[in-house]
Design a protein around this motif. Structure first.
Motif, PDB file in Angstrom:
ATOM      1  N   LEU A   1       0.866  -1.174   0.000  1.00  0.00           N
ATOM      2  CA  LEU A   1       0.000   0.000   0.000  1.00  0.00           C
ATOM      3  C   LEU A   1       0.904   1.226   0.000  1.00  0.00           C
ATOM      4  CD1 LEU A   1      -2.834   1.194   0.100  1.00  0.00           C
ATOM      5  CD2 LEU A   1      -2.732   1.070   2.592  1.00  0.00           C
ATOM      6  N   TYR A   2       0.834   1.969  -1.090  1.00  0.00           N
ATOM      7  CA  TYR A   2       1.644   3.175  -1.243  1.00  0.00           C
ATOM      8  C   TYR A   2       0.838   4.344  -0.708  1.00  0.00           C
ATOM      9  CZ  TYR A   2       4.413   6.702  -3.823  1.00  0.00           C
ATOM     10  OH  TYR A   2       5.191   7.764  -4.181  1.00  0.00           O
ATOM     11  N   ASN A   3       1.488   5.186   0.042  1.00  0.00           N
ATOM     12  CA  ASN A   3       0.831   6.341   0.652  1.00  0.00           C
ATOM     13  C   ASN A   3      -0.323   5.894   1.540  1.00  0.00           C
ATOM     14  OD1 ASN A   3       0.244   8.951   1.302  1.00  0.00           O
ATOM     15  ND2 ASN A   3      -0.296   9.604  -0.772  1.00  0.00           N
ATOM     16  N   ALA A   4       0.015   5.152   2.574  1.00  0.00           N
ATOM     17  CA  ALA A   4      -0.985   4.468   3.391  1.00  0.00           C
ATOM     18  C   ALA A   4      -1.975   5.406   4.065  1.00  0.00           C
ATOM     19  CB  ALA A   4      -0.283   3.599   4.435  1.00  0.00           C
ATOM     20  N   TYR A   5      -1.527   6.556   4.496  1.00  0.00           N
ATOM     21  CA  TYR A   5      -2.496   7.466   5.114  1.00  0.00           C
ATOM     22  C   TYR A   5      -3.023   8.509   4.124  1.00  0.00           C
ATOM     23  CZ  TYR A   5       1.873   9.972   6.513  1.00  0.00           C
ATOM     24  OH  TYR A   5       3.105  10.585   6.552  1.00  0.00           O
ATOM     25  N   GLY A   6      -2.819   8.241   2.867  1.00  0.00           N
ATOM     26  CA  GLY A   6      -3.503   9.008   1.822  1.00  0.00           C
ATOM     27  C   GLY A   6      -3.262  10.503   1.815  1.00  0.00           C
ATOM     28  N   ARG A   7      -2.072  10.899   2.173  1.00  0.00           N
ATOM     29  CA  ARG A   7      -1.794  12.335   2.152  1.00  0.00           C
ATOM     30  C   ARG A   7      -1.699  12.828   0.717  1.00  0.00           C
ATOM     31  NH1 ARG A   7       0.806  16.862   4.664  1.00  0.00           N
ATOM     32  NH2 ARG A   7       2.356  17.731   3.243  1.00  0.00           N
TER      33      ARG A   7
END
Lengths: 260, 870
Positions: free
Chosen positions: B826-832
């Motif tokens: 999962l790339y950019n897990a916290y979706g910034r």
């Protein structure tokens, strides 16, 4: 070149999860600059110089007009025309015939003297306006305009197209030189603008000099808004004396076409 | 060391008493080794083309030595070529320094290979138990050579991840010994591996080096699950990503074009696919990756900032092996097998993306006709001709294709080929001869048969000769020469008659880049290690051509026509380098280095992102070579029995003749592109901290870079220093890998950096009814801070099956031939929403006002892939 790269982007981004949002960025406010836009058109009486002051980025687009300037234009015959301030900040010269040749501009405003010269090239006729389906270059059932003209072989020509879609001027800068089409009869697709059935397009083909093209080109490339743009910066102006903007003489031919 | 030898000015110019006396004392062995070395040098460097002359020289030389006269004549013979002259002096000085009198000494040499697949082991250690601090490492072809006084020794062969081998050796004659290190059950035995290997970072002379274990790449999560050496490298200190998801990188404040990227010695001119989101390096085909962030060894040259040396696998010489992977974006397949067991092998590895295959399913004709993919093909074969000779042939072919139907096509790619010949002249002298081809081109076509196409090419033919001379256990000399012929085709248009477009061909430019180098890696006592060397290079711009000269405003002031092969301009560069290690104690060392580099090729990129249409420009009468000097200081310390590795390095570098572009420069298909350039200077400095945990279930690292990179141009920002585009003050990477169980590994990376320097407007005005931006300075603003967390999980399939043993009646674990694993990421897990770019343009709702619009590219990109091998 730019057009092609422009096309690549949406397709790529479509495949990705790009998202755009408006953000707040603190910017410095530059000292207001005098902005000169001087245009000589090849039609009699449609010549003007506008003087405004640059504004802060987040101001709305109502710029301060600079009134009370003394502006003269010397035409190719050596006749000096004094421009009249017809509306605040807009100075017109109805007596300039707009024939090909060299023009010089002199502006005395607020203790500054701003000068420039430009050349109106020999006219090139816009022979036909066509349109055809965009194909892969845009959404289906849209059309791209094609300008048909014969580029003179002897001269180096620079063109700018101004398109009015249903009476409103299209944003952007459509600029070409004849480097790859010199001496040919061409049907030049006017990317990237797309048209639909029922649209009316009024197309002005301007033949301009090299310095004018350089100004528009460096303006367009230097905005810093494109994915592929160069480092942003101010365009290369042909004005002397401490103002931004340009002075250009346009040899104009125009046609109107309805997409049907 | 020689107690005294003739000071250099006397060495050639006049008879030299000390040397002469010395010459009388030299024993047979010295003469033999000297003649062997020098003879080989002359014969193979200068080749048979000029052979007779130098052969003659050799004979003169030999007879001089035999007659105990002085090294006087060669000077006369060599005088007509300053380069060769230099080479000779350098070689002799080093020889004199290194003390090659080797009374009663013998040499043990050979190759070290991986017992599993026959791959050469690069950098394996060969040490002597009885003589601590004595040893050597294998070169890039797995060759080692160690010269010791006669005696009984225990020679230890070791390398991280392999079980060490200790071989009692009676050294009373020269010995050739090939070693195969096993990695069969090694994971368990890791603890036994001698400390000599694990503390390499403190004992080696090298500094400013970033290394990545190819196996490590496998477990680090990346965008779309496409494992990528270049992206993993960006997690190390001093190496910065060129932008979100980009495989492009900046090293120590340099630009992207100041990185020399070599794939099996062949320069790769455009190392990215799909606008930089993927690198051209398929990690399945790679064996070793090393990045020099400064002070690169003398055998490398031609770029200011860094050298990334990537080596392809040789191919399994033991058995047929197949591996592959199926991912969201691409699939890969690698086949390797012996040509003749233990004598030769090959590997073919391919990768292709298949996003466009789904487009074909679309009912919409435009969409289904759209092409958008890239592929890579790596192939390599090697064959041992005999004990002393080995041939390698390797190639890379990669291409991006984009287009729709006949209307439009855009494709670009690299082709490289390397033919190498290893020859072992003697137990001490190892030679590699390479012939290298490298090509990058792009082609844009439109309008099908009635349309036109635009193309540009850069093509290199490269000859390289390298020698490793293992003089003794204290000195390892490398020397060689390189000649590259460059052809640049900056652009052409090829149009159908009906298209209304004229054919255009911007004239090709030609250059000859050549270099000779010599360097020595020297040990002084147990604590001090030195690396010093010199690289002398030349770049010559060749005709034919109509050559323009520009003034400082970019206007043409002169035009001259040059004939085929005529010299237009020529530059020399003398690039010395020196580095030193001082071992403070068994767990820490101090290192320092100083180096100079020259760069003769420059990338004219008009964009922030790097595009396939970027043009490489050679140095010319208008474009001077870029010159860079760097000093670096480092402290290296290992903790907890080498379980942790810590380093702190700081550097300062200066650059001159750096290139930037005039505002709004037209780069593509511009005959006068050199007139669009600005020349300035640069400086960069920084501090890099690195802490790595190497042992246990939990491994990973922390990396921090504090840095500044500035430029100064007469025509920009009032000729004052300003932050370069790649200037980024703080840059942090955290990489963590944890083995949950034998089969399950989780990993995470977190990156944080402060924004790059960027140009934003400070005002606006109206031109022809359109609001346009007004700028006061270049790079006067900063992008917002960036941070991102990525996660990955790898689950291996069972690597054994239970089988009933008929003898014991119990079930036993048998290794499986077919192994597989699943990877989830999962790339950019916290979706910034990290800003990729920020633009200032009229608002869509209210065209009367200007808005800042931020573009964020990737938010929560999941990935899954399946890997297998058998």
């Amino acid at each position: 070149m730019k057009r092609i790269q422009f096309l690549l982007l949406p397709l790529l981004l479509l495949a990705l999860t790009a998202c755009e949002k408006v953000v707040e960025i603190d910017l410095n406010d530059a000292d207001p600059q005098i902005v000169v836009e001087g245009v000589i058109r090849s039609e009699m009486g449609d010549n003007y110089v506008t003087l405004i002051r640059s504004a802060s980025i987040y101001d709305d687009n109502t710029f301060d007009n600079i009134t009370g300037a003394n502006i003269t234009v010397v035409d190719p015959a050596g006749v000096t025309h004094l421009l009249a301030e017809t509306t605040p900040g807009r100075y017109t010269g109805s007596s300039i015939a707009g024939l090909p040749g060299s023009y010089s501009l002199n502006i005395d405003v607020e203790d500054k003297t701003i000068t420039s010269t430009t050349t109106m090239p020999q006219p090139v006729a816009l022979d036909t306006m066509l349109y055809r389906e965009s194909g892969g270059f845009g959404p289906s059932s849209t059309f791209v305009l094609e300008a048909g003209f014969s580029d003179p072989v002897a001269a180096v020509n620079y063109y700018r197209f101004r398109i009015f879609k249903n009476g409103v001027m299209e944003e952007g800068w459509l600029l070409y030189d004849d480097g790859i089409i010199n001496g040919n009869a061409v049907e030049l697709p006017l990317f990237p603008n797309q048209y639909e059935i029922g649209d009316t397009a009024h197309v002005e083909m301007l033949t301009i000099d090299a310095a004018s093209l350089k100004y528009y080109e460096s303006l367009a490339n230097g905005q810093g808004n494109g994915f592929f743009d160069a480092a942003p910066g101010n365009p290369e102006s042909n004005l002397e004396g401490g103002a931004i903007g340009y002075f250009s003489a346009w040899s104009v031919d125009a046609k109107t076409i309805i997409i049907e | 060391m020689y107690p005294n030898y003739c000071p250099r000015p006397h060495l050639f110019n006049q008879p030299c008493g000390i040397l002469n006396r010395h010459a009388q004392n030299i024993n047979q062995q010295y003469v033999a080794s000297f003649v062997e070395f020098f003879g080989a040098l002359v014969e193979y460097i200068f080749g048979s083309a000029t052979g007779s002359k130098y052969l003659q020289l050799w004979i003169v030389y030999q007879s001089n030595i035999e007659h105990n006269s002085v090294l006087l004549h060669p000077q006369i013979e060599m005088q007509n070529s300053s380069m060769k002259h230099f080479f000779l002096i350098a070689a002799l000085s080093l020889l004199a320094l290194s003390g090659w009198a080797q009374n009663g000494k013998f040499t043990i040499s050979g190759t070290i290979r991986d017992a599993d697949n026959g791959e050469d082991v690069i950098g394996a250690n060969v040490t002597v138990k009885e003589l601590p601090g004595t040893g050597t490492v294998t070169n890039v072809y797995g060759f080692y050579s160690l010269t010791l006084p006669a005696g009984d020794y225990t020679i230890v062969y070791s390398f991280i991840g392999f079980a060490p081998q200790e071989i009692p050796t009676k050294l009373d004659k020269d010995i050739t010994r090939a070693i195969e290190l096993g990695s069969g059950a090694i994971q368990l035995k890791e603890a036994v591996i001698s400390a000599v290997v694990e503390d390499e970072n403190i004992t080696s002379n090298e500094m400013s080096v970033a290394k990545i274990d190819i196996k490590e790449i496998e477990s680090i999560p990346v965008l779309f699950g496409e494992k990528d050496v270049l992206k993993t490298m960006q997690l190390l200190p001093g190496v910065k990503s060129a932008g979100e998801g980009s495989s492009g990188f900046f090293v120590r404040g340099g630009t992207a074009d100041q990185n020399l990227i070599l794939l099996d010695e062949a320069p790769v001119y455009n190392a990215s696919h799909l606008l930089g989101f993927f690198s051209v390096f398929n990690s399945d085909a790679l064996k070793d990756v090393k990045l020099y962030k400064g002070g690169a060894p003398a055998e490398y040259g031609g770029r200011l900032s860094s050298v990334m040396d990537i080596k392809m696998k040789d191919g399994n010489s033991k058995k047929l092996a197949v591996s592959g992977g199926i991912g969201l974006i691409s699939s890969k397949l690698t086949i390797e097998a012996p040509l003749v067991k233990d004598k030769g092998s090959f590997i073919i590895s391919g990768r292709r993306t298949y996003g466009d295959l789904f487009l074909k399913l679309s009912a919409d004709e435009t969409t289904s006709n759209t092409q958008l993919y890239f592929y890579d093909l790596n192939a390599k074969a090697n064959y041992r001709l005999g004990e002393k000779d080995r041939l390698f042939l390797s190639g890379y072919f990669g291409r991006d294709k984009f287009g729709f139907g006949d209307d439009f096509g855009f494709d670009w790619g690299n082709v490289t080929g390397t033919l190498r010949w290893n020859h072992i002249f003697s137990q001490k002298l190892f030679s590699n001869t390479s012939v290298i081809y490298s090509n990058y081109d792009y082609k844009i076509s439109f309008g099908g048969d009635e349309g036109a196409s635009i193309g540009s090419t850069i093509r290199d033919y490269n000859f390289k000769q390298d020698f490793d001379y293992f003089a003794n256990d204290k000195n390892k000399i490398k020397f060689g020469a390189q000649v590259i012929h460059h052809t640049f085709d900056p652009g052409s248009i090829d149009a159908a008659e009906a298209s209304g477009i004229n054919d255009i061909d911007i004239q090709d430019t030609y250059g000859l880049e050549s270099a000779v180098y010599i360097s020595n890696e020297q040990k002084i006592g147990a604590k001090i290690g030195l690396n010093y060397g010199l690289r002398a290079s030349n770049f010559t711009q060749l005709g034919p051509g109509d050559i323009r000269t520009y003034d400082t405003d970019g206007n043409v002031i002169d035009r001259q026509t040059y004939a085929d092969g005529e010299v237009v301009s020529s530059y020399n560069g003398l690039a010395p380098r020196f580095s030193m290690k001082y071992q403070l104690n068994t767990v820490s060392s101090l290192k320092a280095s100083v180096s100079r580099a020259y760069q003769y090729l420059h990338l004219v990129s008009n964009s922030n992102s790097g595009t396939p249409t970027d043009v490489w420009l050679p140095s010319s009468n208008n474009v001077k070579p870029e010159v860079g000097d760097q000093v670096a200081l480092g402290y290296f310390r290992n903790l907890k029995d080498n379980g942790y590795e810590f380093s702190a390095e700081s550097y300062y570098k200066t650059m001159s003749n750096t290139i930037d572009y005039r505002t709004g420069a037209q780069v593509t298909l511009n005959e006068e592109v050199e007139g669009e350039l600005l020349f300035g200077e640069g400086r960069a400095y920084g501090l890099e901290l690195f802490l790595k945990k190497r042992k246990g279930n939990f491994t990973g690292w922390l990396s921090y870079t504090l840095s500044r990179s500035e430029r100064k141009f007469d025509d920009l920002n009032n000729a004052s220093w300003y932050a370069a585009r790649q200037d980024r003050t703080h840059d942090v990477s955290v990489v963590a890998m944890y083995s949950l169980s034998e089969r399950t590994k989780v990993s995470g990376t977190w990156v944080y950096y402060t924004g790059n320097a960027v140009t934003f407007p400070s005002g606006k005005y109206l031109i022809d009814g359109q609001a346009v931006n007004y700028f006061t300075e270049r790079n006067g603003y900063r992008m917002p801070d960036y941070h991102r967390l990525d996660f990955g999980v790898t689950v291996d399939g069972k690597n054994y099956k239970l089988k009933l043993n008929p003898e014991t009646g119990e079930k036993e674990q048998m290794p499986r031939r077919y192994n597989s694993s699943w990877s989830f990421g999962l790339y950019n897990a916290y979706g910034r929403e990290n800003a990729y770019s920020i633009s200032f343009a009229a608002s869509e709702e209210n065209p009367n006002i200007t808005e800042a619009t931020q573009l964020a590219l990737f938010k929560w990109v999941p990935s899954v892939s399946y890997q297998f091998n058998f």
